[in-house]
Structures are given as structure tokens and as C-alpha cells.
Motif scaffolding. Structure first.
Motif, PDB file in Angstrom:
ATOM      1  N   GLU A  40       0.828  -1.212   0.000  1.00 56.34           N
ATOM      2  CA  GLU A  40       0.000   0.000   0.000  1.00 56.34           C
ATOM      3  C   GLU A  40       0.858   1.257   0.000  1.00 56.34           C
ATOM      4  OE1 GLU A  40      -4.119  -1.520   2.163  1.00 56.34           O
ATOM      5  OE2 GLU A  40      -2.507  -0.681   3.394  1.00 56.34           O
ATOM      6  N   GLU A  41       1.990   1.223   0.698  1.00 56.67           N
ATOM      7  CA  GLU A  41       2.877   2.395   0.738  1.00 56.67           C
ATOM      8  C   GLU A  41       3.436   2.708  -0.647  1.00 56.67           C
ATOM      9  OE1 GLU A  41       5.847   1.481   3.600  1.00 56.67           O
ATOM     10  OE2 GLU A  41       4.559   1.881   5.347  1.00 56.67           O
ATOM     11  N   ILE A  42       3.894   1.673  -1.358  1.00 55.37           N
ATOM     12  CA  ILE A  42       4.500   1.886  -2.683  1.00 55.37           C
ATOM     13  C   ILE A  42       3.429   2.223  -3.713  1.00 55.37           C
ATOM     14  CG2 ILE A  42       5.899   0.861  -4.517  1.00 55.37           C
ATOM     15  CD1 ILE A  42       7.127  -0.971  -2.350  1.00 55.37           C
ATOM     16  N   SER A  76      -5.155   4.800  -6.948  1.00 63.28           N
ATOM     17  CA  SER A  76      -6.464   4.203  -7.241  1.00 63.28           C
ATOM     18  C   SER A  76      -6.425   2.677  -7.305  1.00 63.28           C
ATOM     19  CB  SER A  76      -6.996   4.745  -8.578  1.00 63.28           C
ATOM     20  OG  SER A  76      -6.109   4.404  -9.641  1.00 63.28           O
ATOM     21  N   LEU A  77      -5.238   2.083  -7.307  1.00 70.20           N
ATOM     22  CA  LEU A  77      -5.111   0.630  -7.459  1.00 70.20           C
ATOM     23  C   LEU A  77      -5.256  -0.058  -6.107  1.00 70.20           C
ATOM     24  CD1 LEU A  77      -4.488  -1.906  -9.080  1.00 70.20           C
ATOM     25  CD2 LEU A  77      -2.047  -1.364  -8.918  1.00 70.20           C
ATOM     26  N   THR A 109       2.349  -2.680 -10.887  1.00 71.78           N
ATOM     27  CA  THR A 109       2.602  -3.760  -9.931  1.00 71.78           C
ATOM     28  C   THR A 109       4.004  -4.333 -10.119  1.00 71.78           C
ATOM     29  OG1 THR A 109       0.237  -4.314  -9.939  1.00 71.78           O
ATOM     30  CG2 THR A 109       1.741  -5.966  -9.040  1.00 71.78           C
ATOM     31  N   GLU A 110       4.412  -4.497 -11.375  1.00 74.93           N
ATOM     32  CA  GLU A 110       5.769  -4.982 -11.668  1.00 74.93           C
ATOM     33  C   GLU A 110       6.820  -4.011 -11.128  1.00 74.93           C
ATOM     34  OE1 GLU A 110       8.794  -7.416 -13.564  1.00 74.93           O
ATOM     35  OE2 GLU A 110       6.686  -7.808 -13.165  1.00 74.93           O
ATOM     36  N   ILE A 111       6.569  -2.723 -11.295  1.00 74.00           N
ATOM     37  CA  ILE A 111       7.506  -1.708 -10.793  1.00 74.00           C
ATOM     38  C   ILE A 111       7.564  -1.748  -9.260  1.00 74.00           C
ATOM     39  CG2 ILE A 111       7.887   0.790 -10.584  1.00 74.00           C
ATOM     40  CD1 ILE A 111       6.604   1.004 -13.435  1.00 74.00           C
ATOM     41  N   ALA A 112       6.395  -1.838  -8.630  1.00 70.17           N
ATOM     42  CA  ALA A 112       6.341  -1.882  -7.168  1.00 70.17           C
ATOM     43  C   ALA A 112       7.066  -3.119  -6.629  1.00 70.17           C
ATOM     44  CB  ALA A 112       4.888  -1.873  -6.695  1.00 70.17           C
ATOM     45  N   LYS A 113       6.948  -4.219  -7.344  1.00 69.22           N
ATOM     46  CA  LYS A 113       7.623  -5.459  -6.940  1.00 69.22           C
ATOM     47  C   LYS A 113       9.136  -5.265  -6.919  1.00 69.22           C
ATOM     48  CE  LYS A 113       8.181 -10.259  -8.490  1.00 69.22           C
ATOM     49  NZ  LYS A 113       7.794 -11.241  -9.539  1.00 69.22           N
TER      50      LYS A 113
END
Length: 497
Positions: free
Chosen positions: A121-123, A130-131, A148-152
Motif C-alpha cells: 500500500e505504501e508503494i 487508485s489501485l 505492480t511490476e515496478i512496485a515489486k
């Protein structure tokens, strides 16, 4: 001392030289642009650094020590993380589960899910508020999956973060959010390598660039010392002196309708869409991301049985309730996601060229292989596809050459309307120009009609005769000729005008 230095790195795939003399330096707190055409070696050196491939020569020093990771997880645990162009997500897991995968914390004998959700949630909160992190990846649109790939990749708090075409599926507003986060990471001392085929992105976010061509680096530019010279960058990338600007050609379009759409509706995604497409016209579809553009292209390609409305081609009413109907009526789709929607990458060029024909009702009892092979070879020559022959597997080709095959497979058909759904996504500037030059030649020579959706406004500005702006599943505005400018597209998309 640089955080990472790659010197004279080499990589061969069989007898093909992918990297002959790769040199790259990264410094903490700086964003280095890694540029080059498809097949130039930039993705290869990134994958060698992160352990996807083993190098065949050269040295890579990281924090003063030589490295040769066995896999990306080993690299990630040592502080080097990569955002892959072809996503590494698990579709049936949620956003937060994908982000936490491989770095799970334990709470006693159980996994600490609350901690994983909080991290996600922080990233995500900074990249795309909105995601919902509880959504499954398979239910996300391409832009949400890319975030999501970037956040991972970010979740492990890397010292070196490598972005391989991270913005290909993102709209401009999402790109701005990503850039804001990248600047924050740079201030915290993270080194970054950024690969993009959108020159404006490189000029905006990078501190310096390194250019690869034919498997080796051929030049560099420090923006703080050398300034930002777009023309010089393109000359380094292409190896010639051609400029980057496209002179738009205006031509008279006869008022001869090819496609007529009235009240096209599909669930909550498309609402009462009506327009006409004329013979020899390039009609653009623009607007902010997620306003129904992709759904419109897929509806016209026969992807949704439930679609309603009146659809005519050359005055003949047709039903677009399945792809076979669209193909039989000459409505042919070139998708932007070639890996999932356009190709069988583990099959040959020849197979990919002929498979659309194999589903036609009127098929000869015996496949005329000689004729089909000659046809495929002729199309590859016309599109300047760089491959040894038509029997090589598609995955061995660069992204630009793969995308040419997505277009080329339709050329033997009678084309009434060519549907281009972000056709140059993830394609380098040289291959993009080749692709569009060929399509525009078909428009001129065969008076072909085209509907073009592109996430890059420059493509819409350069090639469209008329542009429809979509908002919440409806066509809300139209621009024609010289009205098609970036300012007008943004203003109409945001309902300012």
C-alpha cells in the motif's frame, strides 16, 4: 567510485552476437538512460547484470567486487532489482502477494501478511493510489499490471534499480507519477538504469545517457555538461544523420464511407459510439488511459459477442460478434501486446504468417506451402524484417521485428479496415518509423483505411487525419487536420475544452 561498472561484456546466443563490447557505469543517486534500437544489446546487458543470462566475457564490478549472479533473486537479495519489459507477475495472485513474493516476513511460524499489505500500500499509494492491492493481477489492465511490476522491483529497497521499458503500457499521467517516485529514490541515493523508446521521457528523467548499437556502446552524454540535444541522441542511436521530426502529409480524402458505426455499445465500457471512417483515412482514437479505447478496438475486431449497434462496411450490415466475422469482412487487428495477443513466439516466422489463413472456411485441401512460403518471404523483404530466414523462431527476433510480423501476417488478406491498437508500444524509434512508413505507404498506394489507437500522442499527431477523443466510454470530441496538437489532445481529454 561508481556503484557498478561493466567492462567489455560479451554475450552470444548460438552463433548470434548479442553483445560484443558492452560498457556501462552507474553512480548512486543518478539516473542513467540506456538507449538503442531493438537488438542493440541494452536488454541483454541488463539481464546479464541481474543474473538472467551468464556473460561470455568481460567483467562487472558492483560495490568494488566482481559479480556473476546465478539468477535474478540472487541479484535482488544483493541490492540489484529489475523491472522487466515482459512482466514477471503471477496472474492468480493479488497485487500485494506479487509484491511480497520472495521477500516474505514471518510472524512466528506464519507469514506476516499485514506487513506485506502495508508495504504494498505504501508503494502503490505513491505510484497509483487508485489501485487496490487486494485485486488479482489477472483482473488488472496493462497499466496497472506494469505498476505492480515496478512496485515489486522497488519493494526490496535496491541500491541499483534497472527499468527495461517500464512506461510502454503507461499513460502520461502514470509516467509522471513514476518519475516523481524515481526522483525520490535518486535523492535517497539509489542508482537507476532507465530504458525507453520515448525520447521525451529520457530527456526529462535522466541525468546522463549511454547509447548501444550493434552490441556495443557507441556514445554517451552527460546532460549537465553537454546539454540535451535530441537530434544528437538520435544520430547516436541510428548511426545516421536523419532528424527525428516527421513531416505530416496532408491529402484529400474522398467522402466515401468504408465503415459506419451507429450507437455501438458494450456494457459499461462503450456507450452509443457513432462515427464514419472514409476510404484512405487514418482515424485516431485518443484520450486518457482507460476510457474505452482498447475496448473499442477489441469490439471492432469481434472480441465481444454482447456488443450491440449498427455496423456497416461498404454499406453492408455486418455482425462483429466473433473475430472470424471481423476477419472475413476485412477488419484486421494489430494488437500492442504482441506477446499475448499477436504472436506464437515459440513458433517460426512462417508459422505465424500462415496461421490466420488456416482458420478460414475456404481452405484448399492441401496447404499450398510453396506459395505461402514465397508470400511470407516477400512480406519479410517488404517490411525489412531482420532474420536469417522465415524458419527461425520468433522469440529470437528483436521486438521491432516481431511487431513487423504482427502487421505482415494480415497483408495477404483483403483489408477494409486495419485496426492498430498501440502498434508501436515497446518498439524503438527506428523500427517504429519503418513500421509506420510501411503502413502509410499502404494507405497511399492502396487507399487503405486505418483506425489507430496510440498511448503516445506524438504518433496520433504525426499520422492521423482525424482524431476522436474518448472519455468514460464515449466519443466526446473530434479534432481534424492542424487541430491535432498535443495541447488540444490533452485539453479535450481532460474536458477542459
Amino acid at each position: 567510485m561508481p556503484l557498478l561498472t561493466a567492462t567489455s561484456v560479451k554475450k552470444l546466443f548460438g552463433g548470434v552476437v548479442a553483445l560484443s563490447n558492452g560498457n556501462l557505469t552507474c553512480e548512486s543517486g543518478r539516473i542513467t538512460g540506456l538507449l538503442g534500437t531493438n537488438g542493440s544489446g541494452k536488454s541483454t546487458i541488463s539481464k546479464i547484470i541481474t543474473g538472467v543470462y551468464a556473460k561470455d566475457g568481460g567483467t562487472i564490478l558492483y560495490e568494488g567486487r566482481e559479480i556473476a549472479y546465478k539468477n535474478p533473486h540472487e541479484a535482488k537479495m544483493d541490492g540489484i532489482s529489475m523491472v522487466f519489459q515482459n512482466l514477471s507477475l503471477i496472474p492468480d495472485l493479488t497485487v500485494w502477494q506479487n509484491i511480497a513474493l520472495g521477500i516474505e516476513e514471518k510472524k512466528g511460524i506464519f507469514l506476516n501478511n499485514a506487513s506485506a499489505v502495508k508495504l504494498a500500500e505504501e508503494i502503490i499509494g505513491e505510484l497509483m493510489p487508485s489501485l487496490n492491492v487486494n485485486r488479482r493481477v489477472c483482473d488488472l489492465n496493462p497499466g496497472e499490471q506494469q505498476i505492480t511490476e515496478i512496485a515489486k522491483a522497488i519493494s526490496v529497497k535496491p541500491k541499483l534499480l534497472i527499468f527495461d521499458e517500464p512506461t510502454a503500457a503507461l499513460e502520461q499521467e502514470e509516467v509522471r507519477s513514476l518519475f516523481a517516485y524515481m526522483r525520490k529514490l535518486a535523492k535517497e541515493g539509489v542508482a537507476m538504469i532507465f530504458t525507453s523508446h520515448r525520447l521525451w521521457e529520457v530527456m526529462e528523467i535522466c541525468d546522463d545517457i549511454v547509447v548501444f548499437r550493434n552490441g556495443e556502446n557507441v556514445g554517451s552524454m552527460d546532460f549537465s555538461k553537454d546539454g540535451k540535444d535530441a537530434e544528437a541522441i538520435v544520430r547516436m542511436i541510428t548511426g545516421n544523420t536523419e532528424g527525428i521530426h516527421i513531416a505530416k502529409e496532408y491529402h484529400e480524402i474522398e467522402d466515401v464511407p468504408v465503415l459506419s458505426i451507429e450507437n455501438l455499445t458494450y456494457g459499461k465500457y462503450l456507450r452509443n459510439i457513432s462515427f464514419q471512417l472514409r476510404q484512405g483515412e487514418v482515424l485516431g482514437i485518443g484520450g486518457l488511459a482507460g476510457q474505452g479505447q482498447n475496448e473499442l478496438m477489441l469490439a471492432l475486431a469481434g472480441n465481444y459477442p454482447e456488443v450491440s449497434g449498427n455496423i456497416e462496411i461498404h454499406g453492408k450490415k455486418i455482425r462483429l460478434n466473433k473475430p472470424a466475422n471481423a476477419i472475413r469482412n476485412g477488419m484486421l487487428l494489430v494488437p500492442g501486446d504482441r506477446q499475448k495477443e499477436g504472436l506464437f513466439t515459440r513458433n517460426s516466422i512462417y508459422y505465424n504468417m500462415i496461421y490466420p489463413k488456416l482458420g478460414l472456411k475456404k481452405q484448399p485441401f492441401f496447404t499450398p506451402e510453396k506459395k505461402y512460403r514465397e508470400e511470407a518471404e516477400e512480406i519479410c523483404r517488404a517490411l525489412s524484417v531482420r532474420a536469417k530466414d522465415i524458419d527461425v523462431d520468433l522469440y529470437t527476433l528483436s521486438g521491432g521485428n516481431q511487431q513487423k510480423i504482427v502487421v505482415g501476417k494480415w497483408l495477404p488478406f483483403d483489408i477494409n479496415v486495419l485496426l492498430l491498437a498501440d502498434p508501436a508500444k515497446g518498439v524503438d524509434m527506428g523500427a517504429k518509423k519503418d513500421l509506420y512508413d510501411f503502413i502509410m505507404k499502404l494507405v497511399r498506394d492502396k487507399n487503405m483505411s486505418v483506425i489507430l489507437y496510440a498511448s503516445d500522442n506524438d504518433e496520433l499527431i504525426s499520422y492521423c487525419d482525424r482524431l476522436l477523443i474518448m472519455y468514460e466510454g464515449e466519443v466526446v470530441s473530434q479534432l481534424t487536420g492542424t487541430e491535432i496538437t498535443d495541447d488540444n489532445i490533452v485539453a479535450r481529454s481532460m474536458r477542459v475544452q
